[in-house]
Design an enzyme around this catalytic site. Sequence first.
Site, short mmCIF file in Angstrom:
data_model
loop_
_atom_site.label_atom_id
_atom_site.label_comp_id
_atom_site.label_asym_id
_atom_site.label_seq_id
_atom_site.Cartn_x
_atom_site.Cartn_y
_atom_site.Cartn_z
N SER A 2 0.84 -1.20 0.00
CA SER A 2 0.00 0.00 0.00
C SER A 2 0.87 1.24 0.00
O SER A 2 1.73 1.42 0.85
CB SER A 2 -0.90 0.00 1.24
N CYS A 3 0.67 2.12 -0.98
CA CYS A 3 1.50 3.31 -1.17
C CYS A 3 0.62 4.45 -1.67
O CYS A 3 -0.55 4.26 -1.99
CB CYS A 3 2.60 3.04 -2.21
N THR A 4 1.21 5.64 -1.76
CA THR A 4 0.55 6.79 -2.36
C THR A 4 1.51 7.40 -3.37
O THR A 4 2.67 7.63 -3.05
CB THR A 4 0.15 7.84 -1.31
#
Length: 487
Positions: A2-4
């Site tokens: 999970s990243c942005t």
Amino acid sequence: MSCTTILVGCKASNDGSTMIARTDDGHFDVKKLVVMEPKQQKKKYKSVISHVEIELPDKPLRYTACPSVDPKDGIWAATGINAANVGMTATETITSNPRVLAADPPVELKKAEKRGEKEIPGGIGEEDIVVLVLPYIRSAREGVLRLAELLEKYGTYESNGIAFNDEKEVWWMETIGGHHWMARRVPDDVVVVNPNQFGMDAFDLEDAFGAQESHLCSRDLREFIADNHLDLNQMGAFNPRDVFGSRRDMDHIYNTPRAWFMGRYLTPRSHRWEGPDAEFGPESDNIPWSFVPDRKVAVEDVKYLLSTHYQGTPYNPYTNQDTGKRGMYRSIGINRTGVTSVCQIRLDKPEAVKGLEWICFGSTTFDALLPVYPNVPRMPDYLSKVTLDASTENFYWASRLIGALADASYNSSAQLIERYQDAVVTKGRQIVRTYDGRIAAGEDASILQKANEELCAMAKEQSTKTLNKVLHEASLRMKNGYNRADN
């Protein structure tokens, strides 16, 4: 993982540079920043997770990487800039839907279950992609084409988004099932925000199957969509997010609120984000993939966005008010981030210093963004000599320690963190301006090694000062505190 991701076109940035940035949100992964020389690049690559083996091309370029310190699960190089001044970040884990995954299943490792049976390797994934692509490309577009070949030949076992940039262009690529893909050149005047979802909300198939000026995709993508009845669009529109992405309840808690907050920051005047007449809310499925920002975007804006936790809203987990909504959405700045980078390619600089890699470790809410030059034979020990044991002798662990202590004493430490972050960026910019000028005046690029040492010495000094201060604040709030006057 999970990243942005944030992507900035050259006409959307304050200085005409392109930027690609991503938080690498693993599970407290211990990371370092290193330089990979051509002689260090293996001729044959083998994935730890999928066991796939791939022959690599000759003549790789030097590149930077942010691998995991513990190699037990593979390299996980994450991000970097190569000697041709091409940046890459990989990967943003994105969502898909059962229709896509059934039509083109992920290519997963199939281990031998009995004697005499052969193991069937899986495809490529986040563990592998930077190492397989970045050393062999000389433009952002070439990055898409190189990865496309690998996806079509070996497949992938997960859904991912990948970004590339050079001095003129930014490209975003998303995988579709096990072997399919699509990529789009980011318009020069926009900022893209992508929080763990299939992002693209528009795509020109005519261009992709024609001139290919700004759109690329799998050669059989049209047939793949039609044969598997994937098109959910109405009235002749084509929204890839509706076709290949997801619309789940979990998206409304984990993903879309992040896009909402970033859009709110970038276009406070152009769109309505709050109130009964809001165009978009935290749980809207139609938040745009890209925005023309209301003002030009600088590196500091990118860092701020990747550090946010819904400040100024009822969802802020650090608010003292009982809003009834505190902490209900997944923040962008999260505790378990390993590394965050901004790969900036600057059009108006000499070739030796076009690339600038801004790096920080640990939770972005509390860490500081340090610029370094990637065009060097090695990174300073403060960035590259990271161990699995906590230490104040490297930027990774100093950042982790500052974050954990400041979080525990947030109200009294928040101002200390703000001063720390501003000091590192300000002093970092001053050092970069000096060395940019020296290169422009004709000095040899070998001075960039000294520049990085100077930058790291500054970061160490500021980190140590801040660690002392937040340790004091956290110590004052220990539960076993007691004075005779308390009697």
